[in-house]
Design a protein around this motif. Structure first.
Motif, mmCIF file in Angstrom:
data_model
loop_
_atom_site.group_PDB
_atom_site.id
_atom_site.type_symbol
_atom_site.label_atom_id
_atom_site.label_comp_id
_atom_site.label_asym_id
_atom_site.label_seq_id
_atom_site.Cartn_x
_atom_site.Cartn_y
_atom_site.Cartn_z
ATOM 1 N N GLY B 332 0.813 -1.210 0.000
ATOM 2 C CA GLY B 332 0.000 0.000 0.000
ATOM 3 C C GLY B 332 0.850 1.264 0.000
ATOM 4 N N THR B 335 2.669 2.975 -3.096
ATOM 5 C CA THR B 335 1.989 3.872 -4.034
ATOM 6 C C THR B 335 2.451 5.313 -3.836
ATOM 7 N N ALA B 365 -4.819 1.733 -8.818
ATOM 8 C CA ALA B 365 -5.332 1.275 -7.528
ATOM 9 C C ALA B 365 -5.697 -0.209 -7.541
ATOM 10 N N THR B 368 -2.854 -2.603 -7.118
ATOM 11 C CA THR B 368 -2.281 -2.457 -5.774
ATOM 12 C C THR B 368 -3.127 -3.212 -4.748
ATOM 13 N N VAL B 369 -4.438 -2.959 -4.824
ATOM 14 C CA VAL B 369 -5.322 -3.631 -3.869
ATOM 15 C C VAL B 369 -5.272 -5.142 -4.075
ATOM 16 N N ALA B 372 -2.084 -6.527 -2.587
ATOM 17 C CA ALA B 372 -2.122 -6.520 -1.125
ATOM 18 C C ALA B 372 -3.059 -7.610 -0.612
ATOM 19 N N PHE B 373 -4.195 -7.735 -1.268
ATOM 20 C CA PHE B 373 -5.170 -8.733 -0.858
ATOM 21 C C PHE B 373 -4.596 -10.141 -0.989
#
Ligand SMILES: Nc1ncnc2c1ncn2[C@@H]1O[C@H](COP(=O)(O)OP(=O)(O)OP(=O)(O)O)[C@@H](O)[C@H]1O
Ligand SMILES: [Mg+2]
Lengths: 246, 393, 312
Positions: B332, B335, B365, B368-369, B372-373
């Motif tokens: 996160g 970014t 985004a 990135t999400v 991370a997930f």
């Protein structure tokens, strides 16, 4: 303890002095500038930026606290129990969303400025408080719960008289995390034109002016550390006052 | 604990969460499914589901929606709910691709079709249902990883098949495919590189903190304060010293150190990563039962042997949890590196914000999400596997 | 008076309390004993409706407990549990005042009651009232727990292994306190324990439970003399039946006229104490004195022998 308190006070006084009258600290930042760049950011006063930064954080934190604690209460009551597992995993998943993404994704819906920043701060601030409130409300000593029921307290009396007071220190720890995250995320808010201290840093980054970056960064950083520190202290006091030990 | 037994359920039992999901989905059905813009800049025109798809497809989607809402609304077996939600998500994903192709005039390279609020809301509703049934199923860790891989595979298939090619986010991608992969690499390098450095430094530091009492409080307090400093401020604060190093230490700029760019980003991410790694190492080592260390001592193990054979293996799950926190956090935070020229997916996010181009923001985004997930799911599963092996209960 | 009628609790297929019926008279100390998992706690908690019964009923003074809302019912019934369950964020005084406050007593009355109870439990009010539970020893916490249960002058007190976590000496003291309080307020007590010794010592009636069933409900003497089933006998242990029997009776009730030499025993002691003294000092006759130390007669070994034998 004594020395620590003095150091904190000195830092606080310096911070306030700097924010109120940055010009008197110009000498410290001049060596960092090149080519006659200004050493102190003057587009907006540091004071107004700081105040608006803190206002964002305060509004968002109050809103997140109310909503997060409210939600945590609902899912720990019998009628909301069905939502407990889901809310747990949502909180877990929510942590994987970087604040920048939340902020950026709010822009198309709310436009630039204060709106998306507040919403992003609010949403991102929810998670730590919700998680801690859940922990606080679900990990009460079983004998205390049992006694509260046994003496004939109603659900409401148990919640207000026993569960919430005992969970308060843990909830406060969540609020502390949330505030720290908010202080940081508010900084990024200036990329969507919210007026926060990030403005100073970004102005510095854009004009390659290290003095700006440093003064913005220092104010935000010192502020965050002081707030964190104060809330930790409050938490310890509450812990002791509610007869709990860590 | 509480004990009131559910007595005599009504014939048709309604699921409380199902009511919520049905409500959201119903609202979603009334909102625009897709938005059409003649070009990237102009304001979009909202298209309801029957305008956004050929009639028979729209009818199919609507029917699927009704069926899925029913499954959610009634008390149905968990597996049903899981499959219904996943199937509905698949339908939505395929439909939005079709809608884009359907709405875009033949050969028009300027027109943009993006998912509308209704689409997102519907995805949200059924993702909720999927998450809930998934949580309640309590799958074994390896099954969770397999599921993640399957979902990733399905999405890859959709991307590869070109079904989404007319969606605006992929239009943006098509325009910058090369930059996308380059920034992706940078992003991962930043996140993993700082994690690796933090692990190499943090674990030994944690061990030392564990063994030397006076050090622990000092180190942990300093790291705590570091963690508190907002990322953008820390990135910024590192610019000055690194610029100085680049200018004054011979050879420093030759190996890529400079005030702006990846170097301060890497250093800042590293600084943020230290606290969870060190703190969890200390906590993990402290949690080793004294009986185990005593026994090890009694058997004549040296300090080193005790650490390597007893303490470390027992503390490993906790340390791994620290690494999980760091990885998700760094993916996160990376970014933000874009703000100081450090690259990463943040580049698209901030460009997008600058140009008010939502699609571009999403291009930065979403991966990135997703990263991370995925990192969270995989590491959670690994932590669970390791802990059940290492310590009973 | 408490009438428990065919009280039953099922968890899915499992019946943890199985048609238990018993009557507890005012002023009784009814002790429920049984092995772990026999359903004692469940039975007790159904009395104040912390657990809702699957079937059967509980009547207190002829009134069905289901005729009032559960939380109001519980305010009328004292409840003390193992591990005391004190509210850690409230002072000792506030903990004790919990139920009176819930019932809306006036401030002076609450303060007086708190003071009275603290004195009763030998916790000087000025020293203990404003402490937090975490600042008390385990034994003191336990006493505060019982004081809280008694605060609103309940006619009925439920106790679930209240002395389980105490060391033997404190435990004996707490038991003596409880008997004293019961005498003073005339409170009816239902107490759960898995210690048969404690049951015989405290109970005016003992209920023996196994696997959810009430095996026997009788006076301690009856239980000792005529265990209803092998299980009850096993629970008693066969080692010291005679001593238990003697332990249930007061010397004063079996004094013969006459005199004897040597150290006297008190009329208030049990026959068991008398036997112990006779054997230990090698005497066949002991002088007996009353509470004031005045000689009232003598106790013979022959009497003890007769009374310790299994009644026909
Ligand atoms: N909520 C519940 N759901 C299912 N079974 C339960 C529940 N509560 C208790 N039981 C079961 O009921 C039985 C009786 O429990 P209870 O607590 O009444 O025993 P107990 O006699 O008090 O034992 P102990 O001496 O160990 O306290 C046990 O087998 C227990 O496992
Ligand atoms: Mg029990």
């Amino acid at each position: 303890m004594k020395i620590g308190l003095i150091v904190r006070l000195v830092v606080l006084v310096l911070l306030v002095a700097f924010v109120v009258s940055p010009a008197s600290f110009e000498w410290a930042f001049l060596p960092l500038t090149k080519n006659n760049q200004p050493a102190i950011y003057t587009q907006n006063t540091l004071l107004s930026l700081t105040l608006s930064h803190l206002t964002f954080v305060a509004i968002a934190t109050v809103a997140s606290t109310l909503v997060a604690v409210g939600l945590a209460i609902v899912v720990t009551r019998p009628f909301g129990a069905e939502f407990l597992p889901l809310s747990r995993s949502l909180a877990n998943i929510g942590q994987t969303f970087p604040p920048v993404a939340v902020l950026a994704l709010c822009v198309p819906i709310l436009g630039f400025g204060a709106g998306p920043t507040l919403v992003a701060l609010f949403l991102y601030g929810l998670l730590p408080i919700f998680e801690n409130a859940l922990t606080g409300l679900t990990t009460l000593p079983p004998s205390v719960n049992e006694a509260a029921r046994g003496v004939g307290m109603t659900g409401r009396q148990r919640l207000l008289g026993v569960e919430l007071p005992l969970a308060t220190p843990v909830i406060l720890a969540g609020i502390r995390l949330s505030v720290v995250i908010s202080v940081a995320t508010a900084t990024i808010g200036s990329t969507v034109a919210a007026s926060t201290l990030g403005e100073v840093i970004i102005a510095g980054l854009l004009s390659n002016n290290v003095a700006f970056v440093l003064q913005g960064g220092l104010v935000v950083g010192v502020m965050a550390v002081l707030i964190y520190d104060a809330l930790s202290a409050l938490e310890r006091v509450l812990m002791a006052r509610t007869g709990q030990r860590r | 604990m509480s004990t009131v037994a559910a007595t005599g359920s009504p014939r048709i039992a309604v699921d409380k969460l199902g009511v919520l999901i049905a409500l959201i989905a119903a609202v979603a059905a009334l909102m625009p499914f897709a938005a059409f813009r003649a070009n990237r800049i102009v304001v979009g025109i909202s298209k309801g589901i029957f305008e956004a798809l050929p009639l028979w497809e729209a009818v199919l989607v609507a029917l699927a929606l009704v069926a899925a809402i029913l499954v959610a609304l009634l008390r149905t077996p968990r597996l049903w709910r899981l499959f219904a939600s996943l199937a509905m998500l698949a339908v939505l994903f395929v439909a939005i691709g079709h809608s884009a192709s359907f709405l875009t005039p033949e050969g028009d390279r300027l027109a943009r079709v993006s998912p509308g609020a209704g689409f997102w809301l519907a995805v949200f509703a059924f993702a909720l249902l999927a998450a809930d049934s998934f949580t309640r199923l309590k799958l074994a860790p390896w099954l969770r990883i397999v599921t993640l891989l399957l979902v990733a595979g399905a999405i890859a298939l959709l991307l590869w098949s070109g079904a989404w090619n007319d969606l605006s986010i992929l239009r943006e991608y098509a325009n910058r495919a090369e930059a996308f992969w380059r920034e992706g690499q940078t992003h991962i390098a930043l996140a993993l590189g700082s994690l690796a450095a933090a692990t190499v430094v943090g674990i030994p530091l944690g061990v030392v903190c564990h063994r030397v009492d006076g050090l622990r409080a000092v180190v942990l307090n300093v790291l705590n304060a570091l963690q508190t400093i907002p990322s953008i401020a820390l990135f910024g604060l590192l610019i000055a010293p690194l610029a100085w190093v680049a200018a004054n230490v011979p050879g420093a700029s030759a190996i890529g150190i400079s005030g702006i760019g990846a170097a301060p980003a890497m250093v800042a991410l590293f600084a943020y990563s230290l606290l969870p790694v060190v703190a969890n190492t200390v906590v993990g080592l402290e949690g080793v039962p004294p009986a185990a260390t005593d026994a090890a001592r009694g058997m004549g193990m040296t300090n080193w042997q005790r650490l390597a054979k007893v303490e470390f293996p027992l503390a490993f799950p906790v340390i791994l949890t620290g690494i999980r926190i760091v990885l998700v956090q760094n993916i996160g935070l990376a970014t933000i590196a874009a703000l100081i020229g450090g690259g990463g997916f943040g580049v698209f996010v901030f460009q997008g914000v600058g140009q008010t181009a939502m699609d571009l923001v999403l291009l930065g985004a979403v991966p990135t999400v997703a990263l991370a997930f995925a990192a969270a799911v995989i590491l959670d599963a690994i932590v669970e596997m390791v802990s059940t092996g290492a310590r009973p209960a | 008076m408490i009438e428990i009628d065919a009280l039953t609790k099922d968890y899915l297929d499992l019946t943890v309390v199985d048609h238990v019926s018993m009557r507890i008279d005012d002023g009784d100390i009814a002790v429920i004993v049984g092995t772990s998992g026999s359903g004692k706690t469940t039975l007790l908690r159904m009395i104040n409706r912390l657990i809702e019964p699957t079937s059967g009923s509980v009547k207190i003074d002829g009134k069905d407990t289901r005729s009032v809302p559960a939380h109001l019912l519980r305010r009328e019934i004292g409840y003390a549990i193992q591990g005391h369950g004190l509210f850690p964020h409230r002072t000792v005084g506030q903990n004790i005042a919990t139920v009176p406050v819930l019932m809306g007593w006036e401030k002076p009355r609450i303060a007086a009651r708190v003071e009275e109870l603290l004195e009763l439990f030998q916790l000087p009010a000025d020293q203990f009232r404003d402490r937090l539970p975490s600042e008390l020893s385990g034994g003191q916490q336990q006493r505060v727990g019982v004081a809280r249960a008694l605060a609103a002058e309940p006619k009925l007190l439920l106790m679930d292994e209240p002395f389980g976590a105490l060391d033997p000496i404190i435990r004996a003291k707490a038991q003596a306190d409880l008997v004293g309080i019961q005498k003073r307020f005339g409170t009816t007590i239902v107490l759960v324990t898995h210690d048969m010794e404690e049951a015989i010592h405290l109970g005016t009636r003992i209920a023996v439970m196994d696997q959810g069933k009430l095996l026997q409900y009788a006076t301690p003497a009856e239980i000792v003399v005529k265990p209803a089933t092998d299980f009850v006998g096993e629970l008693l242990g066969s080692g010291d039946r005679a001593f238990r029997l003697l332990g249930l009776r007061r010397i004063g009730d079996f004094v013969e006229p006459g005199e004897a030499s040597g150290a006297p025993v008190s009329a208030e002691q049990t026959l068991r104490d008398g036997l112990e003294e006779a054997l230990w000092s090698g005497r066949a006759v002991l002088p007996v004195v009353d509470g004031a130390g005045k000689p009232v007669g003598r106790l013979t070994l022959a009497t003890l022998q007769r009374l310790g034998a299994r009644p026909q």
